[in-house]
Design an enzyme around this catalytic site. Structure first.
Site, mmCIF file in Angstrom:
data_model
loop_
_atom_site.group_PDB
_atom_site.id
_atom_site.type_symbol
_atom_site.label_atom_id
_atom_site.label_comp_id
_atom_site.label_asym_id
_atom_site.label_seq_id
_atom_site.Cartn_x
_atom_site.Cartn_y
_atom_site.Cartn_z
ATOM 1 N N GLU A 91 -25.235 -49.533 59.992
ATOM 2 C CA GLU A 91 -24.794 -50.672 59.884
ATOM 3 C C GLU A 91 -23.845 -51.329 61.234
ATOM 4 O O GLU A 91 -23.537 -50.535 61.923
ATOM 5 C CB GLU A 91 -23.601 -50.621 58.890
ATOM 6 C CG GLU A 91 -23.808 -50.729 57.479
ATOM 7 C CD GLU A 91 -22.743 -50.417 56.516
ATOM 8 O OE1 GLU A 91 -21.606 -51.069 56.609
ATOM 9 O OE2 GLU A 91 -22.761 -49.528 55.790
ATOM 10 N N CYS A 104 -19.135 -54.901 65.789
ATOM 11 C CA CYS A 104 -18.744 -53.572 65.536
ATOM 12 C C CYS A 104 -20.129 -52.570 65.288
ATOM 13 O O CYS A 104 -21.151 -53.166 64.447
ATOM 14 C CB CYS A 104 -18.046 -53.477 64.122
ATOM 15 S SG CYS A 104 -17.518 -51.947 63.522
ATOM 16 N N CYS A 111 -22.156 -39.372 59.527
ATOM 17 C CA CYS A 111 -20.836 -38.523 60.155
ATOM 18 C C CYS A 111 -20.731 -37.179 59.666
ATOM 19 O O CYS A 111 -20.800 -36.975 58.510
ATOM 20 C CB CYS A 111 -19.638 -39.674 59.786
ATOM 21 S SG CYS A 111 -18.248 -39.232 60.991
ATOM 22 N N CYS A 115 -14.076 -37.720 56.330
ATOM 23 C CA CYS A 115 -12.827 -38.231 55.785
ATOM 24 C C CYS A 115 -12.870 -38.569 54.726
ATOM 25 O O CYS A 115 -13.786 -39.264 53.801
ATOM 26 C CB CYS A 115 -12.457 -39.426 56.665
ATOM 27 S SG CYS A 115 -12.371 -38.987 58.444
ATOM 28 N N CYS A 118 -13.664 -42.446 53.158
ATOM 29 C CA CYS A 118 -14.528 -43.153 53.681
ATOM 30 C C CYS A 118 -15.955 -42.960 53.037
ATOM 31 O O CYS A 118 -16.382 -41.801 52.929
ATOM 32 C CB CYS A 118 -14.683 -42.563 55.216
ATOM 33 S SG CYS A 118 -15.960 -43.344 56.040
ATOM 34 N N CYS A 332 -16.555 -49.566 55.529
ATOM 35 C CA CYS A 332 -17.388 -48.830 56.435
ATOM 36 C C CYS A 332 -18.391 -48.116 55.531
ATOM 37 O O CYS A 332 -17.971 -47.455 54.739
ATOM 38 C CB CYS A 332 -16.615 -47.952 57.358
ATOM 39 S SG CYS A 332 -15.210 -48.590 58.300
HETATM 40 N N1 SAH Z 1 -15.089 -42.039 63.506
HETATM 41 C C1 SAH Z 1 -14.310 -43.222 63.994
HETATM 42 C C2 SAH Z 1 -14.860 -44.508 64.017
HETATM 43 C C3 SAH Z 1 -15.407 -45.056 62.653
HETATM 44 S S1 SAH Z 1 -14.414 -45.402 61.359
HETATM 45 C C4 SAH Z 1 -12.805 -43.199 63.699
HETATM 46 O O1 SAH Z 1 -12.566 -42.353 62.812
HETATM 47 O O2 SAH Z 1 -12.081 -43.872 64.291
HETATM 48 C C5 SAH Z 1 -13.721 -47.025 61.607
HETATM 49 C C6 SAH Z 1 -12.473 -47.026 61.020
HETATM 50 O O3 SAH Z 1 -12.684 -47.292 59.737
HETATM 51 C C7 SAH Z 1 -11.399 -45.860 61.218
HETATM 52 O O4 SAH Z 1 -10.333 -45.932 61.386
HETATM 53 C C8 SAH Z 1 -11.678 -45.131 59.686
HETATM 54 O O5 SAH Z 1 -10.756 -44.332 59.145
HETATM 55 C C9 SAH Z 1 -11.856 -46.563 58.602
HETATM 56 N N2 SAH Z 1 -12.313 -46.654 57.599
HETATM 57 C C10 SAH Z 1 -13.077 -45.807 56.763
HETATM 58 N N3 SAH Z 1 -13.259 -45.809 55.523
HETATM 59 C C11 SAH Z 1 -12.449 -46.948 55.258
HETATM 60 C C12 SAH Z 1 -12.203 -47.578 54.200
HETATM 61 N N4 SAH Z 1 -12.579 -47.353 52.826
HETATM 62 N N5 SAH Z 1 -11.027 -48.512 54.183
HETATM 63 C C13 SAH Z 1 -10.352 -48.780 55.436
HETATM 64 N N6 SAH Z 1 -10.981 -48.121 56.408
HETATM 65 C C14 SAH Z 1 -11.587 -47.091 56.469
#
Ligand code: SAH
Length: 341
Positions: A91, A104, A111, A115, A118, A332
């Site tokens: 994306e 972006c 990944c 997390c 995510c 994301c």
């Molecule tokens: N791996 C990197 C970049 C990708 S994620 C990182 O962790 O920074 C980009 C951002 O979106 C990160 O801050 C991530 O924690 C956040 N993110 C992921 N899922 C999300 C969600 N459901 N709601 C809000 N932010 C989210």
């Protein structure tokens, strides 16, 4: 195997041309065509027929295919699902900000960080992107929108510091004056906190902005959200961040997704403020985009504002992220996820 010509820097392209028995200086011309969004050597009309034939035989031009495009009626945000030659999808998002058009972009298909909140985690990891797959997100979006892009955030799917060599190459490519010529100061890379790569990054790219996904005020909470925190806990992480601001003189951004009943309490705001106290930083509060398949919920605007007020009261600069494209799949990985399920 044919050479992935879009992954080459202008200098490497020069060396490649010499290998083909051609003049090195043609590299700037070819690079410019590639970054204008030309995907066919025959369209490079200022090259001789024989050079075009040689290029066709020995090189290929990476091209991402738009599989799905969602456009926000509200603010013009455009969300792309790009198909890769591997059969996977990534994306990218185009956003219009006061200070310029921003994309972006993703750094990996999937990944490895897992997390808890995510959407990307739910799909697992497929592969690292190549430099060409990273830059073509920008090129394809410029071409599709007809607009110039001035800012890039590497905040899409993937952990950019888990694909560091390619990330470095990507930064060099988009910065090259023969092509997009994007200022390093207009680029932000976001990480979940891979300390050794953060240190390398401060040395290699001191002008590029760094964002760190913190999302918690302490290890107890962060361990449950971001598994890599067990390897790189908050104390050394924040120490690395502090050093980064000292070395680069640049403000660091902390992303903090507010998750209902997990990290949104008054005590959490206090603890966070204490730990960030005195650092050249900015906290970006993001009401969590709930992912249906995961059991986490966002907070309402009022709770976010309360949290913001608490941070500001302690002298920490913070803002609540403006929600762009809230009428199209927000979080994301959601576009990719919705396609798969
Ligand atoms: N791996 C990197 C970049 C990708 S994620 C990182 O962790 O920074 C980009 C951002 O979106 C990160 O801050 C991530 O924690 C956040 N993110 C992921 N899922 C999300 C969600 N459901 N709601 C809000 N932010 C989210």
């Amino acid at each position: 195997m044919k050479t992935d010509i879009k992954s080459l820097t202008p200098q490497e392209l020069g060396a490649f041309l010499e290998l083909l028995g051609e003049k090195k200086y043609r590299a700037a011309q070819i690079f410019a065509w590639l970054y204008k969004g030309v995907y066919d050597f025959d369209e490079m009309t200022d090259l001789s027929f024989s050079l075009r034939e040689k290029l066709k035989a020995d090189a290929f031009i990476e091209k991402l295919n738009i599989e799905k495009l969602q456009v926000s009626e509200k603010d013009g945000t455009r969300k792309y699902l790009f198909g890769l030659r591997s059969g996977n999808a990534i994306e990218s998002v185009f956003m219009k900000y006061k200070y310029g058009n921003t994309v972006c972009i993703s750094s990996q298909a999937g990944c490895r960080m897992n997390c808890a909140f995510c959407a990307s985690a739910a799909l697992g990891f497929a592969h690292d992107l190549t430099a060409a797959e990273m830059v073509d997100q920008v090129i394809a979006i410029e071409k599709e929108t007809g607009e110039r892009i001035s800012n890039i955030v590497v905040m899409g799917t993937g952990e950019p510091f888990d694909n560091y060599g390619t990330l470095s190459r990507f930064l060099e490519l988009v910065h090259a004056k023969e092509g997009l010529n994007i200022s390093l100061r207009s680029i932000t890379v976001s990480t979940c906190g891979i300390i050794p790569r953060m240190e390398e990054f401060a040395e290699d790219f001191p002008q590029v902005n760094l964002a760190v996904s913190l999302h918690a005020p302490n290890d107890k909470i962060r361990d449950t959200l971001i598994p890599i925190n067990k390897r790189y806990p908050m104390k050394p992480l924040l120490e690395t961040c502090r050093k980064h601001t000292e070395k680069t003189g640049r403000r660091i951004t902390f992303e903090y997704a507010l998750i209902k009943d997990v990290n949104d309490k008054e005590s959490h705001a206090r603890e966070l403020a204490e730990r960030l106290s005195g650092m050249l930083c900015h906290v970006n509060l993001i009401p969590l985009n709930p992912v249906e398949e995961l059991n986490f919920f966002g907070v309402d605007r009022k709770s976010a504002e309360r949290f913001l007020g608490l941070l500001e009261g302690k002298g920490i600069q913070a803002t609540i992220r403006r929600e762009l494209g809230s009428d199209i799949d927000g979080a994301c990985g959601q576009l990719r996820l919705s396609l798969k399920m």
